[in-house]
Design a protein around this motif. Sequence first.
Motif, PDB file in Angstrom:
ATOM      1  N   ARG A  41      -3.887   0.386  -3.934  1.00 42.56           N
ATOM      2  CA  ARG A  41      -4.490   1.032  -2.776  1.00 42.56           C
ATOM      3  C   ARG A  41      -3.828   2.391  -2.609  1.00 42.56           C
ATOM      4  NH1 ARG A  41      -4.985  -3.940   1.524  1.00 42.56           N
ATOM      5  NH2 ARG A  41      -6.532  -5.079   0.309  1.00 42.56           N
ATOM      6  N   ARG A  42      -4.598   3.361  -2.179  1.00 41.90           N
ATOM      7  CA  ARG A  42      -4.079   4.731  -2.059  1.00 41.90           C
ATOM      8  C   ARG A  42      -2.857   4.793  -1.146  1.00 41.90           C
ATOM      9  NH1 ARG A  42      -1.476   8.227  -2.483  1.00 41.90           N
ATOM     10  NH2 ARG A  42      -1.864  10.426  -2.198  1.00 41.90           N
ATOM     11  N   ARG A  43      -2.838   4.000  -0.099  1.00 45.13           N
ATOM     12  CA  ARG A  43      -1.695   4.055   0.831  1.00 45.13           C
ATOM     13  C   ARG A  43      -0.427   3.400   0.273  1.00 45.13           C
ATOM     14  NH1 ARG A  43      -5.382   0.652   3.643  1.00 45.13           N
ATOM     15  NH2 ARG A  43      -4.688  -1.496   3.639  1.00 45.13           N
ATOM     16  N   GLN A  44      -0.539   2.780  -0.899  1.00 47.87           N
ATOM     17  CA  GLN A  44       0.642   2.248  -1.575  1.00 47.87           C
ATOM     18  C   GLN A  44       1.376   3.336  -2.349  1.00 47.87           C
ATOM     19  OE1 GLN A  44      -1.593  -1.306  -3.410  1.00 47.87           O
ATOM     20  NE2 GLN A  44       0.563  -1.689  -3.802  1.00 47.87           N
ATOM     21  N   PHE A  46       2.999   6.976  -2.906  1.00 47.79           N
ATOM     22  CA  PHE A  46       3.641   8.075  -2.201  1.00 47.79           C
ATOM     23  C   PHE A  46       3.990   9.155  -3.224  1.00 47.79           C
ATOM     24  CE2 PHE A  46       4.275   4.273   0.195  1.00 47.79           C
ATOM     25  CZ  PHE A  46       4.028   4.665   1.493  1.00 47.79           C
TER      26      PHE A  46
END
Length: 89
Positions: A41-44, A46
């Motif tokens: 997932r993109r929010r995983q 950084f």
Amino acid sequence: KAVERKMAKKGTRLPLCIMVSGDTKTQTFKLLKDSKCFGLRRRQIFIVEQGMGVPALGDSSARLVKKDERLVMKPHGHGDIHALLYKDG
């Protein structure tokens, strides 16, 4: 073993930190987009960006590189990761 225990918990997602530089940032974002973040997932994910902090060396004799009478600067390298993680959280 700690990672295996963490992943065994339902809904747990481990973060991935990728360090980029001005030279690699665009290509890294393109690769992540084209590969659909490799299933993450993109929010995983950084992204931390290195600053331009050290003069470039031209050869094993450690000659400084100049372009248009100015020193060419390069990112700090992997040693910069600790400061970037602290700064970017």
